[in-house]
Scaffold this motif. Structure first.
Motif, mmCIF file in Angstrom:
data_model
loop_
_atom_site.group_PDB
_atom_site.id
_atom_site.type_symbol
_atom_site.label_atom_id
_atom_site.label_comp_id
_atom_site.label_asym_id
_atom_site.label_seq_id
_atom_site.Cartn_x
_atom_site.Cartn_y
_atom_site.Cartn_z
ATOM 1 N N VAL A 140 54.547 33.922 26.325
ATOM 2 C CA VAL A 140 55.073 32.704 25.718
ATOM 3 C C VAL A 140 56.340 32.416 27.445
ATOM 4 O O VAL A 140 56.918 30.923 27.314
ATOM 5 N N ARG A 141 56.364 33.027 27.903
ATOM 6 C CA ARG A 141 57.822 33.154 28.842
ATOM 7 C C ARG A 141 57.687 31.873 29.812
ATOM 8 O O ARG A 141 57.709 30.580 30.528
ATOM 9 N N PHE A 142 56.329 31.773 30.401
ATOM 10 C CA PHE A 142 55.548 31.724 31.650
ATOM 11 C C PHE A 142 54.062 30.603 31.142
ATOM 12 O O PHE A 142 53.642 31.166 30.462
ATOM 13 N N SER A 157 45.899 34.428 40.778
ATOM 14 C CA SER A 157 45.661 33.673 41.989
ATOM 15 C C SER A 157 47.089 33.396 42.784
ATOM 16 O O SER A 157 48.143 33.453 41.462
ATOM 17 N N PRO A 158 47.213 33.366 43.494
ATOM 18 C CA PRO A 158 47.961 33.351 43.912
ATOM 19 C C PRO A 158 49.589 32.083 43.807
ATOM 20 O O PRO A 158 50.467 32.505 43.334
ATOM 21 N N ASP A 159 48.065 30.790 43.366
ATOM 22 C CA ASP A 159 49.927 29.972 42.272
ATOM 23 C C ASP A 159 50.369 30.207 41.159
ATOM 24 O O ASP A 159 51.573 29.686 41.210
ATOM 25 N N ALA A 160 49.618 31.040 40.812
ATOM 26 C CA ALA A 160 50.229 31.767 39.611
ATOM 27 C C ALA A 160 52.158 32.392 39.101
ATOM 28 O O ALA A 160 52.485 32.000 38.756
ATOM 29 N N LEU A 161 52.244 33.268 40.521
ATOM 30 C CA LEU A 161 53.353 33.898 41.306
ATOM 31 C C LEU A 161 54.460 32.934 40.831
ATOM 32 O O LEU A 161 55.568 33.038 41.594
ATOM 33 N N ASP A 162 53.554 31.413 41.362
ATOM 34 C CA ASP A 162 54.719 30.021 41.436
ATOM 35 C C ASP A 162 54.979 29.615 40.227
ATOM 36 O O ASP A 162 56.279 29.113 39.865
ATOM 37 N N ALA A 163 54.303 30.207 39.133
ATOM 38 C CA ALA A 163 54.803 29.544 37.764
ATOM 39 C C ALA A 163 55.909 29.325 37.399
ATOM 40 O O ALA A 163 56.767 30.766 37.869
ATOM 41 N N ARG A 164 56.919 28.860 36.120
ATOM 42 C CA ARG A 164 58.119 28.499 36.429
ATOM 43 C C ARG A 164 58.459 28.650 34.821
ATOM 44 O O ARG A 164 58.119 27.759 33.855
ATOM 45 N N ASP A 165 59.278 28.976 33.811
ATOM 46 C CA ASP A 165 59.709 29.402 32.849
ATOM 47 C C ASP A 165 60.855 27.867 32.586
ATOM 48 O O ASP A 165 61.049 27.492 33.328
ATOM 49 N N ARG A 166 61.010 28.165 31.605
ATOM 50 C CA ARG A 166 61.716 26.850 30.920
ATOM 51 C C ARG A 166 63.429 26.198 31.833
ATOM 52 O O ARG A 166 64.049 25.562 31.545
ATOM 53 N N ASP A 167 63.653 27.570 32.141
ATOM 54 C CA ASP A 167 65.033 27.597 33.248
ATOM 55 C C ASP A 167 64.590 27.824 34.361
ATOM 56 O O ASP A 167 65.455 27.330 35.369
ATOM 57 N N GLN A 173 60.186 35.142 41.102
ATOM 58 C CA GLN A 173 61.467 35.800 41.423
ATOM 59 C C GLN A 173 61.596 37.182 39.876
ATOM 60 O O GLN A 173 62.525 37.760 40.100
ATOM 61 N N ALA A 174 60.956 36.248 38.514
ATOM 62 C CA ALA A 174 61.543 37.066 37.180
ATOM 63 C C ALA A 174 60.860 38.887 38.030
ATOM 64 O O ALA A 174 61.428 39.434 37.757
ATOM 65 N N LEU A 175 59.666 38.833 38.696
ATOM 66 C CA LEU A 175 59.358 40.141 39.517
ATOM 67 C C LEU A 175 60.196 40.994 39.511
ATOM 68 O O LEU A 175 60.035 42.039 40.035
ATOM 69 N N ARG A 176 60.487 40.058 40.907
ATOM 70 C CA ARG A 176 61.379 40.609 41.473
ATOM 71 C C ARG A 176 62.803 41.713 41.184
ATOM 72 O O ARG A 176 62.834 42.517 41.655
ATOM 73 N N GLU A 177 63.097 40.976 40.031
ATOM 74 C CA GLU A 177 64.610 41.133 39.275
ATOM 75 C C GLU A 177 64.178 42.253 38.405
ATOM 76 O O GLU A 177 65.149 42.909 38.490
ATOM 77 N N PHE A 178 63.388 42.415 38.094
ATOM 78 C CA PHE A 178 62.506 43.888 36.979
ATOM 79 C C PHE A 178 62.187 45.065 37.530
ATOM 80 O O PHE A 178 62.610 45.953 36.893
ATOM 81 N N GLY A 179 62.298 44.672 38.693
ATOM 82 C CA GLY A 179 61.536 45.634 39.364
ATOM 83 C C GLY A 179 60.169 45.946 39.662
ATOM 84 O O GLY A 179 60.069 47.185 40.647
ATOM 85 N N GLY A 180 59.747 44.825 39.601
ATOM 86 C CA GLY A 180 58.328 44.128 39.649
ATOM 87 C C GLY A 180 57.614 44.195 41.661
ATOM 88 O O GLY A 180 59.170 44.205 42.754
ATOM 89 N N ASP A 181 57.009 43.580 42.342
ATOM 90 C CA ASP A 181 56.678 43.155 44.008
ATOM 91 C C ASP A 181 55.574 41.896 43.661
ATOM 92 O O ASP A 181 54.505 42.623 44.009
ATOM 93 N N PRO A 182 55.865 41.365 43.633
ATOM 94 C CA PRO A 182 55.297 39.937 43.511
ATOM 95 C C PRO A 182 53.977 40.069 44.644
ATOM 96 O O PRO A 182 52.508 39.855 44.591
ATOM 97 N N ASP A 183 54.602 40.561 46.107
ATOM 98 C CA ASP A 183 53.450 40.687 47.212
ATOM 99 C C ASP A 183 53.382 41.637 47.191
ATOM 100 O O ASP A 183 51.948 41.367 47.641
#
Length: 428
Positions: A140-142, A157-167, A173-183
């Motif tokens: 729903v969000r992304f 896919s690597p480009d999935a991490l570039d997906a953006r929400d409506r804001d 970025q959201a993963l990093r702020e949550f405590g996940g690790d996009p890398d």
């Protein structure tokens, strides 16, 4: 593992497993972005609060816990023998907007309850168990979905991490702020040899079990789906001056196409089709529609059935367009293959249901689940639980404590009796 003891009995005075699961589901529903409903989107504060609560319950059930790179909460219950393969259980804790409290959440909480029962009994299994609380099943969000389960299968896919929400916030970025690790998402891929299978409990989201008067059912396959946007181009004209025989009405042509879709689905076993959106850009009450667009969602547990139906519909659209003097084109937006459930897991579920004194019923799932992604990693299986009216994605979503108790006891029974060899994939 012994099979002659009464797996389905509750000790005197002990709260039923179903009641305990229902109480936790009520508690989990507190974590929402809306005060008057349940909205819990991926990587939001509500998701974080729910993840912390789920992790606490996992630890109470005797599991070690961690948050993986894609923000999946992972609880692990070790095997009796070190180095044994792992059986994955779980579902998702994200929701749609204004959701019910059982879709996804039921499978996570019930899996925790099953492991907690094993822990209470002091039992370890010939395989490890990991309970997974995914956070991105609903998408729903992304504009991506199944990030957690796709990560385990090595399908992000690597480009999935570039997906953006409506804001404009990116998934990375959201993963990093949550405590996940996009890398670290790419490194989540599991070795298939280390994973025994994936088993999920989920509300049916349909009326079949209710019609059959059964608490639980065995899923045979998760339907594959095709989604398209169909564009019909005609010619605008004055509503009062162009004779009917000389019109090139895009909306009238689209309406005939929609009826052709309905007829195709009604006439084809194991196929459902839905037109959920239709629009006439720049339409006016006194203008013949020049342009019409509509969506098509086509699903089947058989990819061959789905693809054949899509080919027939494409031919029907072309014939309608030619006869009406309009142009038609279709743009695919989503195509996901069906995922068949493993015979070994279906057999284990059927045996467990029979031991509970119930009739095993096999049925496909028309909705998508994390198993779609995990089917590329390991054998998958699903237990469906009856839900009132087949209603889902709504605050009116409803299950009974009695049915949840049956499903939880079934899950415990299957875990205790499951033989790892029954899920071995044939060697190539």
């Amino acid at each position: 593992m012994p099979h002659d003891r009464p797996h389905d009995q509750t000790s005197p005075g002990q709260t039923s497993l179903g009641a305990a699961v229902m109480a936790r589901l009520d508690d989990l529903a507190r974590f929402s972005a809306d005060a008057d409903g349940l909205t819990r989107l991926y990587l939001t504060p509500a998701h974080a609060a729910a993840a912390r609560q789920v992790a606490a319950w996992m630890e109470e059930a005797g599991m070690t816990t961690r948050l993986d790179a894609a923000a999946t909460v992972v609880g692990r219950y070790e095997a009796a023998v070190p180095g044994a393969p792992t059986l994955l259980l779980g579902s998702h804790i994200d929701t749609v907007r204004h959701a019910g409290r059982y879709d996804g959440n039921l499978g996570v909480v019930m899996a925790i309850a099953a492991v907690q029962e094993l822990h209470r009994l002091g039992e370890r299994l010939p395989f490890a168990v990991e309970v997974l609380a995914f956070g991105d099943e609903e998408g729903v969000r992304f504009p991506v979905t199944l990030t957690g389960s796709r990560g385990l299968a090595g399908l992000v896919s690597p480009d999935a991490l570039d997906a953006r929400d409506r804001d404009g916030v990116s998934l990375a970025q959201a993963l990093r702020e949550f405590g996940g690790d996009p890398d670290g998402v790419a490194g989540l891929a599991r070795d298939p040899a280390s994973v025994l299978g994936y088993l999920e409990v989920h509300i049916e989201q349909g009326p079949v079990l209710e019609e059959a008067d059964l608490a639980v059912g065995i899923v045979t396959a998760i339907a594959g789906a095709s989604r398209l946007v169909v564009t019909v181009e005609g010619r605008a004209g004055h509503a009062g001056t162009v004779p009917m025989a000389l019109r090139h009405d895009s909306l009238a042509a689209a309406a005939e196409m929609v009826l052709a879709i309905e007829a195709e689905a009604k006439g084809t076993p194991d196929l459902v089709a839905t037109v959920g959106q239709i629009e006439v850009p720049r339409g006016a009450v006194n203008v013949i529609p020049a342009l019409t667009r509509f969506s098509l969602d086509l699903r089947s547990p058989s990819d061959a059935v789905r693809h054949a139906a899509l080919a027939r519909l494409s031919a029907a659209f072309a014939a309608i367009a030619e006869r009406r003097g309009v142009a038609v084109s279709a743009q695919g937006s989503y195509d996901e293959p069906a995922a068949s459930c493993a015979p070994g897991l279906m057999a284990a579920l059927a045996e467990g249901i029979a031991r509970l004194g119930l009739r095993p019923l096999h049925l496909p799932s028309g909705a998508g689940h994390d198993g779609l992604a995990l089917a590329g990693l390991c054998p998958i299986g699903m237990i469906f639980v009856r839900c009132a009216g087949g209603l889902s994605h709504s605050p009116a979503e409803s299950v009974t404590a009695a049915d949840v108790d049956v499903a939880t006891r079934l899950l415990v029974d299957v875990l205790r009796g499951l033989q790892p060899d029954s899920l071995a994939r044939p060697s190539l």
